[in-house]
Design an enzyme around this catalytic site. Sequence first.
Site, PDB file in Angstrom:
ATOM      1  N   ASP A 216       0.834  -1.202   0.000  1.00 45.84           N
ATOM      2  CA  ASP A 216       0.000   0.000   0.000  1.00 45.84           C
ATOM      3  C   ASP A 216       0.871   1.255   0.000  1.00 45.84           C
ATOM      4  OD1 ASP A 216      -2.727   1.193   0.416  1.00 45.84           O
ATOM      5  OD2 ASP A 216      -1.791   1.930   2.250  1.00 45.84           O
ATOM      6  N   GLU A 277       1.608  -0.473  -5.117  1.00 42.66           N
ATOM      7  CA  GLU A 277       0.604   0.554  -5.392  1.00 42.66           C
ATOM      8  C   GLU A 277       1.363   1.881  -5.461  1.00 42.66           C
ATOM      9  OE1 GLU A 277      -3.394   2.687  -3.575  1.00 42.66           O
ATOM     10  OE2 GLU A 277      -1.680   2.210  -2.295  1.00 42.66           O
TER      11      GLU A 277
END
Length: 553
Positions: A216, A277
Site C-alpha cells: 500500500d 501501489e
Amino acid sequence: MAEIEQQSAPGSEWWRTAVIYQIYPRSFADANGDGIGDLPGITSRLDALSELGVDAIWLSPFMPSPQKDAGYDVSDYRGVDPLFGTLDDFDAMLAAAHERGIRVIVDLVPNHSSDQHAWFQEALAAAPGSPERARYIFRDGRGENGELPPNNWQSVFGGGMWTRVTEADGRPGQWYLHIFDTSQPDFDWTNEEVREEFRGVLRFWLDRGVDGFRVDVAHGMIKKAGLPDYTPDDGADSMGGDQEDVPYWGQPGVHEIYREWHEVLAAYDGDRALCAEAWMPTLDQIALWVRPDEMNQAFNFNYLMTPWKADELRDVIRDSLDAFGAVGAPSTWVLSNHDVVRHASRLALTWDNPQGEGIGPRDEPKPDRAVGLARARAATTVMLSLPGSAYLYQGEELGLPEAMEIPDEFRQDPTWFRTEGERYGRDGCRVPLPWGGTTPSYGFNDTGASWLPQPAEWAEYARALQEQSDASTLSLYRELLRLRRARGLGAGSLVWEDLGSDAVAFRRGELHVAANLGTAPLALPAGATVVVHSAPDAGAVLPPDSAAWYTLA
C-alpha cells in the site's frame, strides 16, 4: 486438486502472467452473520473463484485495526483482527486456496500505522527527540510558540496533514505527519529500526506460506528532505498520479527499501511476489518500481484511468508494454479496485471525477447503467487478452456498478468526514457482494446484516442468477479466463492491426482482438469466426461499446 509450483525458471514466474482477484474481506462473504465479511467466509467461497479461473487472490487488510480506514490503519502487523477471524482461520484459508491451485497475496501497509499501534502510543508518552518518536515523523511547529504546522501539506483525505499532540505535562507539543487520516501517523523510513521491523513482518507472513505482498502507498514512504511546502493543483487525483515533483510521493529513497525487501523474498522458495501501489504520473516512472532487483509488479493506474477513447487506449497499451518491457517486468492491467469508482460506472461518466472523489446522490448526471456495463464488458474483453498480469476486483465479474445512492448516515470513508461531505469517497465500490439467496443481503450472509447498505438492484446482479445465463457478465468472465489460460495469452507479444480510428485492434498469434469505441457498428473482417464477444448475439459485427476475440479462416 491443482498444485502450487515451488519454483520456476527465471522469466517464467507465475506472477508474470497471473490473473489476480482482489478480495475486500469485509465485503466478500460473511460466515458469522455480523454484517462484516471474514476469513471463513472467504474460505467458503473459494470454489467459486476456482470456477471463475483466477490464479491468485489478493486480500485487502485483515490485520488488527481500529478500522478508522477499513483496516488500512494497522495496530498489529502480525495478527488477524477479530472482525475477520483468527490466525488459525487465516492458515485454513491459505491451505484451502493452495489446495485449489490459488496463490494468496496479502496487503501490507508500511507507510503508516494506526495511532493505536504500540509504537505510536510509546511515542506519545515519550519526550521530543526520543527514540520512540524517531520511529514516526514528529516535528516542532512553526510560529512564535509552535502553534502552526511544520508545513502546508494537505491530507489525501482532506484537511491538514499534521496533528499537534499534547505532551505528558499537558502543554501543546510537537506535530506528527499523517498523509491520510489523523489516526494514521506516517513512519519515518529513514529510521533503521522501522526498516528492520518490517523485514520481520515480511518474514512472519512468508513463514506462514503467503505467496507475496501488495504494498500500500508504495510511493509514499520517503518524504523529501526538509519537508518543503507544496500545494497540489486544484482537482488533482488524491494519490498523486497526475502530479509531478510531489515532496511526499515517489522520492528516490523508496527504491532502497524495495531492494532490501527483494532480498528477503528471494530467500524463500516459490517465486514470492511484490506488487506496488504506486500512483505516478508516467509509465516510465512506475516502471522504476519493477527493475530486476526491486518489486515484481506495479499497478498500471495509467491504464485504469484512461478514458473510453480509442486513440488513448491504443497509446496506453503500447506505452505500457514498452515501459515495463524495458526493465524486464510484465505489464499489469487493472480496471477497478477498492479506491476507484467501479469501471461499469466510471467508463460511462460524462464529467470529470478525480480519483478518490466517488459518486453520490447529489451528483448529476448519473452514468448510464447500460452504457457503462457494455463498456465494462468490452474493456475487460480487451484487458484479458493482453500479455502480462491482470487484476480483477471482486464483483466486477458480476458487472456491478458503483453504489451511488448510499444515504449519508451510512457512509464510513474518512474522506467523507474530513471533507465534511464535499467528497463522497470510496464507499460506493465497497458495498458487500450479492451471491444470491433470499435474505436482504443477497447471500452475503444468512442474517441480512450488511456493514454498508446494498442497493435494491443488487438482486439482479446476484452470482446465483448469473450462473444460469450464458449471456451474463459472469459467464463472459469465465469464458475469457478459460480461453486466456488455454491460449497462453498472458505471455508473448501483440501485433497491432488497423480496423479504423474508432477501433482498438491487435493480433495475439492466431487470435485477433478488436474493440469498437465509436458510435457506429463495425464489421469484422471477412472470414472472421468469433471466439468470444462482449455483446451477446452480435455475430461478426462489433456494435458500439463492444469487443470480440476472433480467428480468420
